[in-house]
Design a protein around this motif. Structure first.
Motif, PDB file in Angstrom:
ATOM      1  N   VAL A  76      52.843   6.061  20.162  1.00  0.00           N
ATOM      2  CA  VAL A  76      54.244   5.889  20.540  1.00  0.00           C
ATOM      3  C   VAL A  76      54.957   7.229  20.649  1.00  0.00           C
ATOM      4  O   VAL A  76      55.749   7.455  21.557  1.00  0.00           O
ATOM      5  N   LEU A 122      66.009   5.213  22.424  1.00  0.00           N
ATOM      6  CA  LEU A 122      65.118   4.316  23.154  1.00  0.00           C
ATOM      7  C   LEU A 122      65.320   4.467  24.657  1.00  0.00           C
ATOM      8  O   LEU A 122      64.351   4.613  25.423  1.00  0.00           O
ATOM      9  N   ILE A 152      60.991   7.114  15.348  1.00  0.00           N
ATOM     10  CA  ILE A 152      60.011   6.143  15.824  1.00  0.00           C
ATOM     11  C   ILE A 152      59.369   5.389  14.659  1.00  0.00           C
ATOM     12  O   ILE A 152      58.906   4.255  14.828  1.00  0.00           O
ATOM     13  N   MET A 192      60.146   1.901  13.956  1.00  0.00           N
ATOM     14  CA  MET A 192      59.792   1.061  15.098  1.00  0.00           C
ATOM     15  C   MET A 192      58.314   0.682  15.107  1.00  0.00           C
ATOM     16  O   MET A 192      57.891  -0.116  15.954  1.00  0.00           O
ATOM     17  N   THR A 220      53.938   4.405  24.705  1.00  0.00           N
ATOM     18  CA  THR A 220      55.260   4.676  24.142  1.00  0.00           C
ATOM     19  C   THR A 220      56.253   3.583  24.521  1.00  0.00           C
ATOM     20  O   THR A 220      56.970   3.050  23.667  1.00  0.00           O
ATOM     21  N   LEU A 250      57.908   0.919  21.712  1.00  0.00           N
ATOM     22  CA  LEU A 250      59.343   0.933  21.435  1.00  0.00           C
ATOM     23  C   LEU A 250      59.997  -0.409  21.759  1.00  0.00           C
ATOM     24  O   LEU A 250      60.782  -0.944  20.968  1.00  0.00           O
ATOM     25  N   SER A 262      59.105  -3.071  19.276  1.00  0.00           N
ATOM     26  CA  SER A 262      59.824  -2.962  17.997  1.00  0.00           C
ATOM     27  C   SER A 262      61.206  -3.608  18.093  1.00  0.00           C
ATOM     28  O   SER A 262      61.679  -4.240  17.144  1.00  0.00           O
TER      29      SER A 262
END
Length: 369
Positions: free
Chosen positions: A20, A97, A201, A204, A281, A285, A288
């Motif tokens: 991520v 984000l 991150i 997440m 990534t 994100l 999450s």
């Protein structure tokens, strides 16, 4: 303990973190240029070491706080950490984000344009649609994709540094031999700054911690995650020393290195792996955020419909698409990330190393009574 169990408890969280964290910028090399290249070859590597140590310290503490409080989505986690001020993280997180997804979109457009000679917007839209499809299937598919692709990323970045040492050994050697003496401690500050906003991150990826059962597993996997996350960046940074002046102005430094190496099959393979890293990534994100929304449904005694996962993804990706087409990747990374670093230092890094440590210690004392 079987191999699969060992991987899930000690290595999976680190590979999810690496998957991520890298696609938002350092997979392309732009973050490395912005934060580490100004300090020279050795100073940049020292700053990366600082970042890795900060990552390990904060991630290990966060993982153990997550385990002791059973907080596997970021809202639950920050309710434990910040109480009624948990929303401060969510405000910063939404900004980050959108920024990261914009960077991912802009970078993917550049890469797909290089591969297929199509307009930038085609590559950007293609990757963002793929993200929306993957998040539809939930945690199991997301974990499998991110962890599997992270291993491919490692192999690819190791191959890149080997190619650069084979083709340009003298250039790399000269970059280190002729660098100026490291001035001051700016590399320490940039190492901390870089670590701080990337640590946003961590909350997440808490969905990947369900396999962890003990304090030893949480702390060990957290320490390993910091170095697992940084090592591909070290490979890329050393490779960049083969064209020290050229990478500074390149939108995607890794693509410049591929042009310098001029091995057609490796260029194609690397850029496909790079696209997967960008995809990791975005998927991680958005997943999450979906997990955070899902926890609200569960609290209300309901299950979140799968279609909501794709709808949420489409909404976030649409905003990111606008940002990606309005601003270039250099401007997005150079200005956006630095501004958010201090915010996450205040609402996450400092609280988790103070309030978080206190809560972990207090939970340990209760268990020993």
């Amino acid at each position: 303990m079987g191999i699969q169990s060992f991987f899930n408890r000690y290595l999976l969280p680190g590979f999810v973190f690496q998957g991520v964290v890298m696609g938002g910028g350092y997979a392309t090399g732009r973050e490395l240029v912005a934060f580490f290249l100004p300090h020279g070859p050795t100073g940049g590597l020292l700053a990366m070491l600082v970042s890795a140590i900060v990552w390990s310290l904060v991630i290990a503490t966060s993982f153990e706080l997550c385990r002791t409080t059973q907080s596997y989505d970021y809202r639950s986690f920050f309710n434990e950490l910040l109480g009624r001020f948990w929303f401060l993280f969510e405000i910063l997180m939404v900004l980050l984000l959108l920024l990261i997804l914009s960077v991912v979109g802009a970078a993917s457009g550049e890469v797909i344009q290089n591969l297929f000679n199509v307009p930038l917007i085609v590559g950007t839209v293609t990757l963002l649609i793929t993200i929306g499809v993957l998040v539809f299937y939930g945690s199991t598919v997301v974990e499998l994709f991110i962890s599997s692709w992270s291993i491919l990323v490692y192999l690819c970045f190791i191959s890149l540094v080997v190619f650069c040492f084979v083709y340009f050994p003298d250039d790399i050697k000269q970059a280190f031999l002729h660098e100026k003496t490291i001035q001051g401690s700016g590399w320490v500050l940039d190492g901390i700054r870089y670590a701080s906003y990337n640590l946003a991150i961590v909350p997440m990826i808490l969905f990947s911690l369900h396999h962890i059962k003990t304090r030893k597993e949480a702390l060990t996997s957290g320490v390993l995650a910091g170095f697992i996350g940084m090592l591909p960046g070290v490979f890329l940074y050393v490779s960049m020393m083969s064209d020290y002046s050229g990478v500074a102005s390149a939108p995607i430094p890794s693509t410049l290195l591929l042009k310098n190496i001029d091995v057609a099959w490796f260029s194609v393979v690397f850029q496909v792996i790079l696209l997967g890293a960008l995809l990791q990534t975005g998927v991680g994100l958005i997943h999450s955020v979906n997990e955070r929304i899902s926890s609200s449904f569960v609290a209300a005694g309901k299950n979140m419909p799968n279609v909501f996962r794709s709808v949420n993804a489409i909404l976030m990706l649409a905003v990111s698409l606008v940002l990606a087409t309005q601003f270039g990747i250099i401007e997005l990374i150079g200005k956006g990330y630095g501004l958010l670093a201090f915010g996450f230092l205040a609402v996450f890094v400092i609280p988790v190393l103070s309030v978080g440590v206190f809560k972990i210690w207090h939970a340990k004392k209760r268990q020993s009574i």
